[in-house]
Design a protein around this motif. Structure first.
Motif, PDB file in Angstrom:
ATOM      1  N   PRO A   1       0.930  -1.415  -0.069  1.00 50.23           N
ATOM      2  CA  PRO A   1       0.083   0.006  -0.080  1.00 50.23           C
ATOM      3  C   PRO A   1       0.835   1.314   0.041  1.00 50.23           C
ATOM      4  O   PRO A   1       0.488   2.468  -0.636  1.00 50.23           O
ATOM      5  CB  PRO A   1      -0.723  -0.059   1.426  1.00 50.23           C
ATOM      6  CG  PRO A   1      -0.956  -1.456   1.633  1.00 50.23           C
ATOM      7  CD  PRO A   1       0.439  -2.057   1.212  1.00 50.23           C
ATOM      8  N   ILE A   2       1.818   1.212   0.982  1.00 46.21           N
ATOM      9  CA  ILE A   2       2.777   2.580   0.980  1.00 46.21           C
ATOM     10  C   ILE A   2       3.469   2.593  -0.448  1.00 46.21           C
ATOM     11  O   ILE A   2       3.661   3.671  -0.622  1.00 46.21           O
ATOM     12  CB  ILE A   2       3.733   2.270   2.103  1.00 46.21           C
ATOM     13  CG1 ILE A   2       2.965   2.102   3.517  1.00 46.21           C
ATOM     14  CG2 ILE A   2       4.746   3.402   2.319  1.00 46.21           C
ATOM     15  CD1 ILE A   2       2.158   3.074   3.891  1.00 46.21           C
TER      16      ILE A   2
ATOM     17  N   LEU B   1       2.122   6.272  -7.265  1.00 47.56           N
ATOM     18  CA  LEU B   1       0.826   6.703  -8.001  1.00 47.56           C
ATOM     19  C   LEU B   1       0.677   8.289  -7.796  1.00 47.56           C
ATOM     20  O   LEU B   1       0.415   9.127  -8.479  1.00 47.56           O
ATOM     21  CB  LEU B   1      -0.275   5.846  -7.589  1.00 47.56           C
ATOM     22  CG  LEU B   1      -0.277   4.599  -8.115  1.00 47.56           C
ATOM     23  CD1 LEU B   1      -1.647   3.973  -7.579  1.00 47.56           C
ATOM     24  CD2 LEU B   1      -0.560   4.583  -9.509  1.00 47.56           C
ATOM     25  N   PHE B   2       1.032   8.858  -6.609  1.00 43.77           N
ATOM     26  CA  PHE B   2       0.601  10.208  -6.121  1.00 43.77           C
ATOM     27  C   PHE B   2       1.485  11.076  -5.738  1.00 43.77           C
ATOM     28  O   PHE B   2       1.553  12.241  -5.682  1.00 43.77           O
ATOM     29  CB  PHE B   2      -0.343   9.957  -4.876  1.00 43.77           C
ATOM     30  CG  PHE B   2      -1.771   9.364  -5.352  1.00 43.77           C
ATOM     31  CD1 PHE B   2      -2.474   9.761  -5.830  1.00 43.77           C
ATOM     32  CD2 PHE B   2      -1.932   7.945  -4.472  1.00 43.77           C
ATOM     33  CE1 PHE B   2      -3.713   8.842  -6.234  1.00 43.77           C
ATOM     34  CE2 PHE B   2      -3.079   7.150  -4.534  1.00 43.77           C
ATOM     35  CZ  PHE B   2      -4.087   7.862  -5.651  1.00 43.77           C
TER      36      PHE B   2
ATOM     37  N   PRO C   1       7.313   5.057 -17.208  1.00 41.22           N
ATOM     38  CA  PRO C   1       6.008   4.349 -16.584  1.00 41.22           C
ATOM     39  C   PRO C   1       6.077   4.248 -15.044  1.00 41.22           C
ATOM     40  O   PRO C   1       6.954   4.698 -14.448  1.00 41.22           O
ATOM     41  CB  PRO C   1       6.165   3.099 -17.204  1.00 41.22           C
ATOM     42  CG  PRO C   1       7.552   2.703 -17.179  1.00 41.22           C
ATOM     43  CD  PRO C   1       8.242   3.961 -17.660  1.00 41.22           C
ATOM     44  N   ILE C   2       4.648   4.112 -14.644  1.00 44.24           N
ATOM     45  CA  ILE C   2       4.476   3.943 -13.331  1.00 44.24           C
ATOM     46  C   ILE C   2       5.292   3.096 -12.272  1.00 44.24           C
ATOM     47  O   ILE C   2       5.682   3.235 -11.223  1.00 44.24           O
ATOM     48  CB  ILE C   2       3.179   3.932 -12.881  1.00 44.24           C
ATOM     49  CG1 ILE C   2       2.572   4.454 -11.754  1.00 44.24           C
ATOM     50  CG2 ILE C   2       2.636   2.480 -12.957  1.00 44.24           C
ATOM     51  CD1 ILE C   2       2.820   5.977 -11.469  1.00 44.24           C
ATOM     52  N   TYR C   3       5.726   1.892 -13.092  1.00 43.68           N
ATOM     53  CA  TYR C   3       6.785   0.873 -12.418  1.00 43.68           C
ATOM     54  C   TYR C   3       8.146   1.298 -12.840  1.00 43.68           C
ATOM     55  O   TYR C   3       8.934   0.376 -12.742  1.00 43.68           O
ATOM     56  CB  TYR C   3       6.202  -0.447 -12.993  1.00 43.68           C
ATOM     57  CG  TYR C   3       6.104  -0.543 -14.545  1.00 43.68           C
ATOM     58  CD1 TYR C   3       7.342  -0.813 -15.099  1.00 43.68           C
ATOM     59  CD2 TYR C   3       4.955  -0.382 -15.306  1.00 43.68           C
ATOM     60  CE1 TYR C   3       7.511  -0.891 -16.821  1.00 43.68           C
ATOM     61  CE2 TYR C   3       5.034  -0.518 -16.436  1.00 43.68           C
ATOM     62  CZ  TYR C   3       6.078  -0.848 -17.367  1.00 43.68           C
ATOM     63  OH  TYR C   3       6.305  -0.841 -18.709  1.00 43.68           O
ATOM     64  N   SER C   4       8.425   2.442 -12.862  1.00 41.61           N
ATOM     65  CA  SER C   4       9.926   2.890 -13.435  1.00 41.61           C
ATOM     66  C   SER C   4      11.088   2.132 -12.517  1.00 41.61           C
ATOM     67  O   SER C   4      10.732   2.312 -11.244  1.00 41.61           O
ATOM     68  CB  SER C   4      10.134   4.494 -13.349  1.00 41.61           C
ATOM     69  OG  SER C   4      11.396   4.721 -13.635  1.00 41.61           O
TER      70      SER C   4
END
Length: 259
Positions: free
Chosen positions: A103-104, A110-111, A117-120
C-alpha cells in the motif's frame, strides 16, 4: 562528482580501526567483519550492475519478480535472525511484509513520484529496498519479544485463559510489549533526525548537488513511509503469527521454548 575505485579502496583502510578494536578487546569477530565487508562490497557492486541493466530494461514483470525476491530474502533474514522455524513462520512474515510494503509503495508511485512508466525501475526498486530494509530489524525485535514472552510468561498466559480470557485477550500484553519494543528504535531515530543525525538519503542527495530543501522533502517522505511500512508490517506479522501459533482454545501449536 564520481568517486574513483582507487579512492574508495584507499578509504576502506579505515576498517583498520574496527579490526584493531576487535583484536584489542578479544571480540573474536575478525572473520565476521571480513566476511561482512567482503559480502557487502561484492553484493553492492553486483546490484549496481544489475540495477543499471534493469533501468534500461524497464520491464514490469522483471520488476515484480525482483520485488518478490526481495520479499523472500527479507522474510528469510527475519526468521533466521529471530531464530524461528521457517516452515511455520514464512507465510506470516511474508504476509506482514506484503501488507506493509504494497500500500505504501503504491501511494508513493501513484501520487508522489508519478514516474513514467509508473513501474519505473529507478523509483520502484530503490524505494521498495529502503522500505523493506528498514522494516527488517523492527520485525526481528517484535517476533523475538513475542516468542520470548510466551516462553517466559506461560503461567501468566495460562492463568488468564483459566480466568475466562480469550486467546486474543490473554496474549494481548505480549503483543503490546513486542510492538512497543519494535517501534522504540525508529521513534528515537525520528525524534533526533535533523539535530543529531542527517539521514543517508538526504546527505547523498546534497552531496550530489540537489537543493537542500528538495532533499529534505524527499527525506521526510521516506522516513514517514518507512515508519508506516514498519508499523503495518510488524502489526500484520504479529497478528498472523498469533493466528498461526494459537489454536481456537488458546493452546500453542508449537512450543516457543523449542525454538
Amino acid at each position: 562528482m564520481d568517486i574513483s575505485w582507487l579512492a574508495m579502496s584507499v578509504f576502506m583502510l579505515v576498517l583498520i580501526a574496527p579490526l584493531a578494536i576487535n583484536r584489542y578487546f578479544h571480540l573474536h569477530l575478525g572473520k565476521d567483519i571480513a566476511v561482512a565487508v567482503l559480502r557487502m562490497t561484492v553484493q553492492m557492486v553486483l546490484i549496481g550492475l544489475y540495477l543499471k541493466f534493469l533501468f534500461h530494461l524497464e520491464s514490469l514483470w522483471v520488476n515484480l519478480i525482483w520485488l518478490l525476491v526481495m520479499l523472500l530474502v527479507g522474510a528469510s533474514a527475519i526468521i533466521n535472525k529471530a531464530k524461528l522455524p521457517k516452515s511455520a513462520m514464512m507465510l506470516p512474515v511474508i504476509g506482514g511484509l506484503l501488507l506493509g510494503l504494497v500500500p505504501i509503495l503504491l501511494i508513493m508511485m501513484l501520487f508522489l513520484f508519478q514516474p513514467t512508466p509508473i513501474y519505473s525501475t529507478q523509483f520502484l526498486i530503490p524505494t521498495a529496498g529502503m522500505l523493506l530494509g528498514n522494516s527488517l530489524s523492527g520485525n526481528i525485535i517484535a517476533l523475538q519479544r513475542l516468542f520470548s514472552a510466551f516462553e517466559e510468561k506461560q503461567p501468566q498466559y495460562h492463568g488468564a485463559l483459566a480466568l475466562g480470557a480469550s486467546p486474543k485477550q490473554a496474549s494481548e500484553p505480549f503483543v503490546q510489549h513486542a510492538m512497543q519494543q519494535s517501534f522504540a528504535p525508529i521513534l528515537a531515530s525520528m525524534t533526533t533526525t535533523g539535530l543529531v543525525s542527517l539521514p543517508g538519503m538526504m546527505t547523498g542527495q546534497i552531496l550530489g548537488g540537489v537543493d537542500p530543501i528538495i532533499a529534505v522533502k524527499y527525506q521526510i517522505i521516506i522516513l514517514i513511509a518507512i515508519f508506516a511500512t514498519l508499523t503495518i508490517s510488524v502489526a500484520s506479522a504479529i497478528q498472523l503469527t498469533i493466528n498461526q501459533l494459537l489454536n481456537h482454545s488458546g493452546k500453542l501449536r508449537f512450543n516457543a521454548a523449542d525454538l
